[in-house]
Design a protein around this motif. Structure first.
Motif, PDB file in Angstrom:
ATOM      1  N   SER A  24       1.537  10.339  12.172  1.00 32.90           N
ATOM      2  CA  SER A  24       2.726   9.716  12.189  1.00 32.90           C
ATOM      3  C   SER A  24       2.765   8.471  11.831  1.00 32.90           C
ATOM      4  CB  SER A  24       3.529  10.054  13.358  1.00 32.90           C
ATOM      5  OG  SER A  24       3.687  11.409  13.562  1.00 32.90           O
ATOM      6  N   CYS A  25       1.756   7.494  12.352  1.00 37.68           N
ATOM      7  CA  CYS A  25       1.759   6.091  12.298  1.00 37.68           C
ATOM      8  C   CYS A  25       1.553   5.720  10.764  1.00 37.68           C
ATOM      9  CB  CYS A  25       0.926   5.329  12.899  1.00 37.68           C
ATOM     10  SG  CYS A  25       1.177   5.455  14.687  1.00 37.68           S
ATOM     11  N   LEU A  26       0.690   6.625  10.064  1.00 36.19           N
ATOM     12  CA  LEU A  26       0.313   6.287   8.754  1.00 36.19           C
ATOM     13  C   LEU A  26       1.507   6.709   7.851  1.00 36.19           C
ATOM     14  CD1 LEU A  26      -3.253   7.811   8.508  1.00 36.19           C
ATOM     15  CD2 LEU A  26      -2.669   5.557   8.262  1.00 36.19           C
ATOM     16  N   ALA A  27       2.271   7.903   8.340  1.00 35.58           N
ATOM     17  CA  ALA A  27       3.423   8.215   7.478  1.00 35.58           C
ATOM     18  C   ALA A  27       4.237   7.119   7.430  1.00 35.58           C
ATOM     19  CB  ALA A  27       4.004   9.433   8.028  1.00 35.58           C
ATOM     20  N   GLU A  28       4.896   6.517   8.619  1.00 34.57           N
ATOM     21  CA  GLU A  28       5.697   5.418   8.899  1.00 34.57           C
ATOM     22  C   GLU A  28       5.360   4.150   7.923  1.00 34.57           C
ATOM     23  OE1 GLU A  28       8.512   5.211  10.576  1.00 34.57           O
ATOM     24  OE2 GLU A  28       8.680   7.245  10.915  1.00 34.57           O
ATOM     25  N   GLU A  29       4.218   3.792   8.057  1.00 40.34           N
ATOM     26  CA  GLU A  29       3.888   2.582   7.375  1.00 40.34           C
ATOM     27  C   GLU A  29       2.222   2.684   6.915  1.00 40.34           C
ATOM     28  OE1 GLU A  29       4.498  -0.773   5.490  1.00 40.34           O
ATOM     29  OE2 GLU A  29       6.091   0.299   6.674  1.00 40.34           O
ATOM     30  N   PRO A  30       1.805   3.129   6.027  1.00 42.42           N
ATOM     31  CA  PRO A  30       0.631   3.439   5.783  1.00 42.42           C
ATOM     32  C   PRO A  30      -0.091   1.970   4.985  1.00 42.42           C
ATOM     33  CG  PRO A  30       1.793   4.109   3.702  1.00 42.42           C
ATOM     34  CD  PRO A  30       2.783   3.732   4.859  1.00 42.42           C
ATOM     35  N   LYS A  31      -0.113   1.047   6.102  1.00 44.84           N
ATOM     36  CA  LYS A  31      -0.869  -0.405   5.611  1.00 44.84           C
ATOM     37  C   LYS A  31      -2.583  -0.274   5.650  1.00 44.84           C
ATOM     38  CE  LYS A  31       2.526  -3.153   7.457  1.00 44.84           C
ATOM     39  NZ  LYS A  31       3.231  -4.049   8.643  1.00 44.84           N
ATOM     40  N   VAL A  32      -2.832   0.955   6.471  1.00 43.95           N
ATOM     41  CA  VAL A  32      -4.282   1.310   6.552  1.00 43.95           C
ATOM     42  C   VAL A  32      -4.798   2.473   5.808  1.00 43.95           C
ATOM     43  CG1 VAL A  32      -6.130   1.698   8.366  1.00 43.95           C
ATOM     44  CG2 VAL A  32      -3.984   0.548   9.001  1.00 43.95           C
ATOM     45  N   TYR A  33      -5.627   1.782   4.973  1.00 41.01           N
ATOM     46  CA  TYR A  33      -6.335   2.610   3.997  1.00 41.01           C
ATOM     47  C   TYR A  33      -8.026   2.579   4.325  1.00 41.01           C
ATOM     48  CZ  TYR A  33      -1.916   3.362   1.523  1.00 41.01           C
ATOM     49  OH  TYR A  33      -0.646   3.731   1.359  1.00 41.01           O
ATOM     50  N   GLY A  34      -8.575   3.232   3.395  1.00 48.78           N
ATOM     51  CA  GLY A  34     -10.204   3.077   3.365  1.00 48.78           C
ATOM     52  C   GLY A  34     -10.639   3.995   4.386  1.00 48.78           C
ATOM     53  N   VAL A  35     -11.490   3.387   5.423  1.00 47.13           N
ATOM     54  CA  VAL A  35     -12.129   4.054   6.228  1.00 47.13           C
ATOM     55  C   VAL A  35     -11.486   4.878   7.228  1.00 47.13           C
ATOM     56  CG1 VAL A  35     -13.969   3.861   8.246  1.00 47.13           C
ATOM     57  CG2 VAL A  35     -14.245   2.406   5.934  1.00 47.13           C
ATOM     58  N   LEU A  36     -10.409   4.177   7.751  1.00 52.45           N
ATOM     59  CA  LEU A  36      -9.606   4.941   8.924  1.00 52.45           C
ATOM     60  C   LEU A  36      -8.714   6.061   8.271  1.00 52.45           C
ATOM     61  CD1 LEU A  36      -8.153   1.922  10.992  1.00 52.45           C
ATOM     62  CD2 LEU A  36      -9.789   3.824  11.685  1.00 52.45           C
ATOM     63  N   MET A  37      -8.471   5.833   7.084  1.00 54.50           N
ATOM     64  CA  MET A  37      -7.503   7.025   6.403  1.00 54.50           C
ATOM     65  C   MET A  37      -8.433   8.298   6.114  1.00 54.50           C
ATOM     66  SD  MET A  37      -4.887   8.112   5.165  1.00 54.50           S
ATOM     67  CE  MET A  37      -3.607   6.889   4.484  1.00 54.50           C
ATOM     68  N   VAL A  38      -9.835   7.863   5.846  1.00 52.99           N
ATOM     69  CA  VAL A  38     -10.821   9.036   5.408  1.00 52.99           C
ATOM     70  C   VAL A  38     -11.047   9.619   7.066  1.00 52.99           C
ATOM     71  CG1 VAL A  38     -13.156   9.485   4.915  1.00 52.99           C
ATOM     72  CG2 VAL A  38     -11.803   8.124   3.529  1.00 52.99           C
ATOM     73  N   ILE A  39     -11.242   8.915   8.043  1.00 52.69           N
ATOM     74  CA  ILE A  39     -11.289   9.488   9.139  1.00 52.69           C
ATOM     75  C   ILE A  39     -10.382  10.350   9.861  1.00 52.69           C
ATOM     76  CG2 ILE A  39     -11.717   8.951  11.640  1.00 52.69           C
ATOM     77  CD1 ILE A  39     -13.213   6.211  10.732  1.00 52.69           C
ATOM     78  N   TRP A  40      -9.224   9.746   9.387  1.00 50.83           N
ATOM     79  CA  TRP A  40      -8.018  10.505  10.101  1.00 50.83           C
ATOM     80  C   TRP A  40      -8.017  12.202   9.121  1.00 50.83           C
ATOM     81  CZ3 TRP A  40      -3.741  12.988   7.848  1.00 50.83           C
ATOM     82  CH2 TRP A  40      -2.867  13.521   8.725  1.00 50.83           C
ATOM     83  N   CYS A  41      -8.190  11.978   7.750  1.00 53.86           N
ATOM     84  CA  CYS A  41      -8.285  12.982   6.948  1.00 53.86           C
ATOM     85  C   CYS A  41      -9.297  14.158   7.568  1.00 53.86           C
ATOM     86  CB  CYS A  41      -8.173  12.828   5.522  1.00 53.86           C
ATOM     87  SG  CYS A  41      -6.911  11.804   4.846  1.00 53.86           S
ATOM     88  N   LYS A  42     -10.420  13.636   7.654  1.00 50.56           N
ATOM     89  CA  LYS A  42     -11.591  14.653   8.043  1.00 50.56           C
ATOM     90  C   LYS A  42     -10.958  15.351   9.231  1.00 50.56           C
ATOM     91  CE  LYS A  42     -15.457  12.474   5.638  1.00 50.56           C
ATOM     92  NZ  LYS A  42     -16.779  11.782   5.798  1.00 50.56           N
TER      93      LYS A  42
END
Length: 83
Positions: free
Chosen positions: A57-75
């Motif tokens: 939900s945080c990523l959907a609101e304001e996806p300022k964080v990409y890279g490693v954290l996005m990959v971790i979340w997706c996995k």
């Protein structure tokens, strides 16, 4: 900010407040907040995935964080969905 996350993470009355608080931070603080949420290990996380869903939900609101954290979340998301 991290203190608020620790105290109110799964309090339904605070969900929107936390989302707004995190969305208004600079990218480094957003990354720190996301790490805190994903490391939380809340009760019944194995079945409910509340930490994971809130981080999404945080990523959907304001996806300022990409890279490693996005990959971790997706996995984690796909792993939880497939299990």
């Amino acid at each position: 900010m991290l203190g608020c996350i620790r105290k109110y993470l799964h309090d339904s009355h605070w969900e929107e407040v936390l989302l707004l608080l995190i969305a208004e931070q600079k990218p480094k603080k957003v990354a720190k907040a996301m790490r805190e949420i994903l490391r939380r290990g809340s009760e019944y996380e194995e079945w409910l995935h509340r930490d994971l869903l809130f981080a999404g939900s945080c990523l959907a609101e304001e996806p300022k964080v990409y890279g490693v954290l996005m990959v971790i979340w997706c996995k984690r998301f796909w792993r939880s969905w497939l299990s």
